[in-house]
Design an enzyme around this catalytic site. Structure first.
Site, PDB file in Angstrom:
ATOM      1  N   TYR A  13      59.673  32.169  44.619  1.00  0.00           N
ATOM      2  CA  TYR A  13      60.296  30.911  44.176  1.00  0.00           C
ATOM      3  C   TYR A  13      61.391  31.256  43.178  1.00  0.00           C
ATOM      4  O   TYR A  13      61.172  32.056  42.266  1.00  0.00           O
ATOM      5  CB  TYR A  13      59.242  30.018  43.510  1.00  0.00           C
ATOM      6  CG  TYR A  13      59.773  28.727  42.934  1.00  0.00           C
ATOM      7  CD1 TYR A  13      60.270  27.719  43.763  1.00  0.00           C
ATOM      8  CD2 TYR A  13      59.776  28.501  41.554  1.00  0.00           C
ATOM      9  CE1 TYR A  13      60.736  26.522  43.229  1.00  0.00           C
ATOM     10  CE2 TYR A  13      60.240  27.299  41.016  1.00  0.00           C
ATOM     11  CZ  TYR A  13      60.717  26.310  41.861  1.00  0.00           C
ATOM     12  OH  TYR A  13      61.190  25.135  41.333  1.00  0.00           O
ATOM     13  N   ASP A  68      65.079  38.259  40.160  1.00  0.00           N
ATOM     14  CA  ASP A  68      64.655  37.043  39.475  1.00  0.00           C
ATOM     15  C   ASP A  68      63.499  37.427  38.557  1.00  0.00           C
ATOM     16  O   ASP A  68      62.355  37.577  38.993  1.00  0.00           O
ATOM     17  CB  ASP A  68      64.230  35.973  40.478  1.00  0.00           C
ATOM     18  CG  ASP A  68      63.793  34.692  39.778  1.00  0.00           C
ATOM     19  OD1 ASP A  68      63.609  34.722  38.543  1.00  0.00           O
ATOM     20  OD2 ASP A  68      63.637  33.669  40.462  1.00  0.00           O
ATOM     21  N   LYS A 121      61.867  31.440  30.771  1.00  0.00           N
ATOM     22  CA  LYS A 121      60.528  31.445  30.164  1.00  0.00           C
ATOM     23  C   LYS A 121      60.464  32.167  28.807  1.00  0.00           C
ATOM     24  O   LYS A 121      60.831  31.580  27.805  1.00  0.00           O
ATOM     25  CB  LYS A 121      59.510  31.993  31.163  1.00  0.00           C
ATOM     26  CG  LYS A 121      59.466  31.124  32.451  1.00  0.00           C
ATOM     27  CD  LYS A 121      58.302  31.426  33.334  1.00  0.00           C
ATOM     28  CE  LYS A 121      58.418  30.739  34.688  1.00  0.00           C
ATOM     29  NZ  LYS A 121      57.729  29.462  34.801  1.00  0.00           N
TER      30      LYS A 121
HETATM   31  C1  LIG Z   1      60.473  33.475  39.353  1.00  0.00           C
HETATM   32  C2  LIG Z   1      60.976  32.118  38.991  1.00  0.00           C
HETATM   33  N1  LIG Z   1      62.276  31.831  39.171  1.00  0.00           N
HETATM   34  C3  LIG Z   1      62.771  30.628  38.838  1.00  0.00           C
HETATM   35  C4  LIG Z   1      61.976  29.636  38.333  1.00  0.00           C
HETATM   36  C5  LIG Z   1      62.566  28.314  37.979  1.00  0.00           C
HETATM   37  O1  LIG Z   1      62.575  28.149  36.594  1.00  0.00           O
HETATM   38  P1  LIG Z   1      62.591  26.693  35.928  1.00  0.00           P
HETATM   39  O2  LIG Z   1      61.274  26.066  36.226  1.00  0.00           O
HETATM   40  O3  LIG Z   1      62.838  26.974  34.479  1.00  0.00           O
HETATM   41  O4  LIG Z   1      63.731  25.939  36.550  1.00  0.00           O
HETATM   42  C6  LIG Z   1      60.616  29.881  38.138  1.00  0.00           C
HETATM   43  C7  LIG Z   1      59.721  28.833  37.609  1.00  0.00           C
HETATM   44  O5  LIG Z   1      58.530  28.943  37.575  1.00  0.00           O
HETATM   45  C8  LIG Z   1      60.105  31.154  38.475  1.00  0.00           C
HETATM   46  O6  LIG Z   1      58.810  31.456  38.327  1.00  0.00           O
END
Ligand SMILES: Cc1ncc(COP(=O)(O)O)c(C=O)c1O
Length: 436
Positions: free
Chosen positions: A146, A241, A274
């Protein structure tokens, strides 16, 4: 000990009248596990208290950011000071430079970084940068990873490697995901075939190096090495990511873990979120100078934000990063997380429950399976009903894990050996009910 959920129910009913599903992010609604979401009243250290004033040991920590636990005194002090100086200016501040410097110091693949407000925004901007810099349109992602809810990423695999993805959300036009190719995680052969077919059109390959959105699944070292080689060979950018893994699995993030196994390894673009905001809305993306200078106002790739680099959020993130870079922090955190995982494993073995678990730094995952899965399809072989029984068994005993089997868990510096022992004891009781 059972907890009454009356006041949580009252709040949930009230919430559902004014907020879709009663929540502002879907997984909070407990749809996967059933029952009533706990409405948090307050949190401190490793715990939060719900509307009934019941205490839970918190293994979500806001889905990753709360690496120091809740209400760490140095962070609270920094945020309180920042608030008195002003909430938002829409003009640059020294604190943004300090946070950028702090991030770059620990993640050497990045020479410049742009601060934004959410992981979604950071991931979306990283893809725009990759497309802008390469002049190509196609992106590769992996099933079960994700990267936020940008249109181009809400996509599942098409019918074969020659066909690109299908939208997974209403409201995403098929044309928007026609450039997104979805591959199986840890499948080297598929990766090679995809590059052989589409390599010259691929702007970037985006990956969660240790996936935390299909529970906890590591990219194998040979797979990651192949990702790097194929991107380099075909002129595509490797986008890590690290919204979840960044400053969470190690001070140098997941890329430092892979660099230990693959000499000289680094991604081209890193996406963070995060932990770098310490619980405030803050995220970032960065990479080598020449690439980042493609961003507006220097270059042609546009991106902007009213609240980007917010002074309160940057104060929170800075105070958090300054704590976690203290000597020994990650060794202690990793030791605690390992003791939790080992304890759960032993409790499952004692009750005869199939169980496999893994962890890195302060992030962990476990499966009600005899061995660790390697991809999303294997993760989905976990029996949902059994996971739900375990989830509620833990919740009843005051232990809060993610309310869905495809989520990772997080340990904070505030979790004590006693919290972990209580958790393992609660899990052993909950495992007994799985056998019934
Ligand atoms: C690996 C990863 N990328 C992107 C996101 C998206 O971040 P946000 O919820 O701050 O938009 C998340 C959210 O859990 C994530 O775990």
């Amino acid at each position: 000990m059972t907890h009454s959920t009356d006041l949580n129910e009252t709040l949930f009913e009230r919430a559902k009248r004014v907020i879709p599903g009663g929540v502002n992010s879907p997984v909070r609604a407990f749809r996967a596990v059933g029952g009533t979401p706990r409405f948090v009243q307050r949190a401190q250290g490793a715990y939060f208290w719900d509307a009934n004033n019941q205490r839970y040991i918190d293994y979500i920590g806001s889905w990753g950011p709360m690496i120091l636990g809740h209400g760490h005194p140095a962070v609270v002090e920094a945020v309180q000071k920042a608030v008195t100086e002003g909430f938002s200016f829409g003009a640059p501040t020294e604190r943004e430079i300090e946070l950028a410097e702090e991030i770059l110091k620990e993640v050497p693949s990045m020479e410049m970084v742009r601060l934004v407000s959410s992981g979604t925004e950071a991931g979306m901007s990283a893809i725009r940068l990759a497309r802008g810099a390469t002049g190509r349109s196609k992106i590769i992602k992996f099933e079960g990873c994700y990267h936020g809810h940008a249109d181009a990423l809400l996509v599942k695999a098409g019918s074969g490697l020659a066909t690109f993805g299908n939208p997974t959300s209403a409201g995403v036009p098929a044309e928007v995901v026609q450039h997104t190719l979805v591959l199986e995680y840890n499948n080297v052969q598929q990766l090679e075939e995809a590059f052989a077919l589409h390599g010259k059109d691929v702007a970037c390959l985006m990956i969660e190096p240790i996936a935390g959105n299909m529970n906890f699944v590591r990219a194998s070292v040979p797979f990651m090495q192949r990702c790097r080689e194929l991107c380099s060979q075909h002129g595509a950018l490797l986008v890590f990511d690290e919204v979840m893994t960044g400053f969470r699995v190690a001070l140098g993030s997941a890329q430092s873990v892979y660099a230990k196994a693959i000499p000289g390894f680094k991604p081209d673009i890193t996406v963070l979120g995060k932990v770098i905001g310490g619980g405030m809305p803050l995220a970032a993306f960065g990479g080598p100078r020449a690439l980042m200078e493609q961003m507006a106002p220097l270059g042609p790739v546009y991106q902007a934000g009213t609240l980007s680099g917010n002074p309160v959020a940057t104060a929170c993130g800075l105070a958090t990063l300054r704590e976690i870079r203290k000597p020994g922090f990650f060794d202690a955190l990793a030791g605690k997380t390992r003791s939790l995982v080992d304890g759960l494993q032993a409790a499952a073995a004692a009750e005869g429950v199939p169980f496999a678990a893994d962890c890195e730094g302060g992030m962990f995952g476990f499966f009600l399976l005899p061995q660790l899965p390697q991809n999303y399809g294997q993760v989905m072989k976990t029996e949902g009903a059994k996971f739900n029984t375990l989830f509620h068994g833990l919740l009843e005993r005051g232990v809060y894990i993610a309310p869905a089997l495809y989520e990772a868990g997080f340990v904070s510096a505030a979790h004590s050996a006693d919290d972990i022992a209580q958790t393992v004891a609660a899990a052993r009781e909950a495992f007994k009910s799985l056998q019934k």
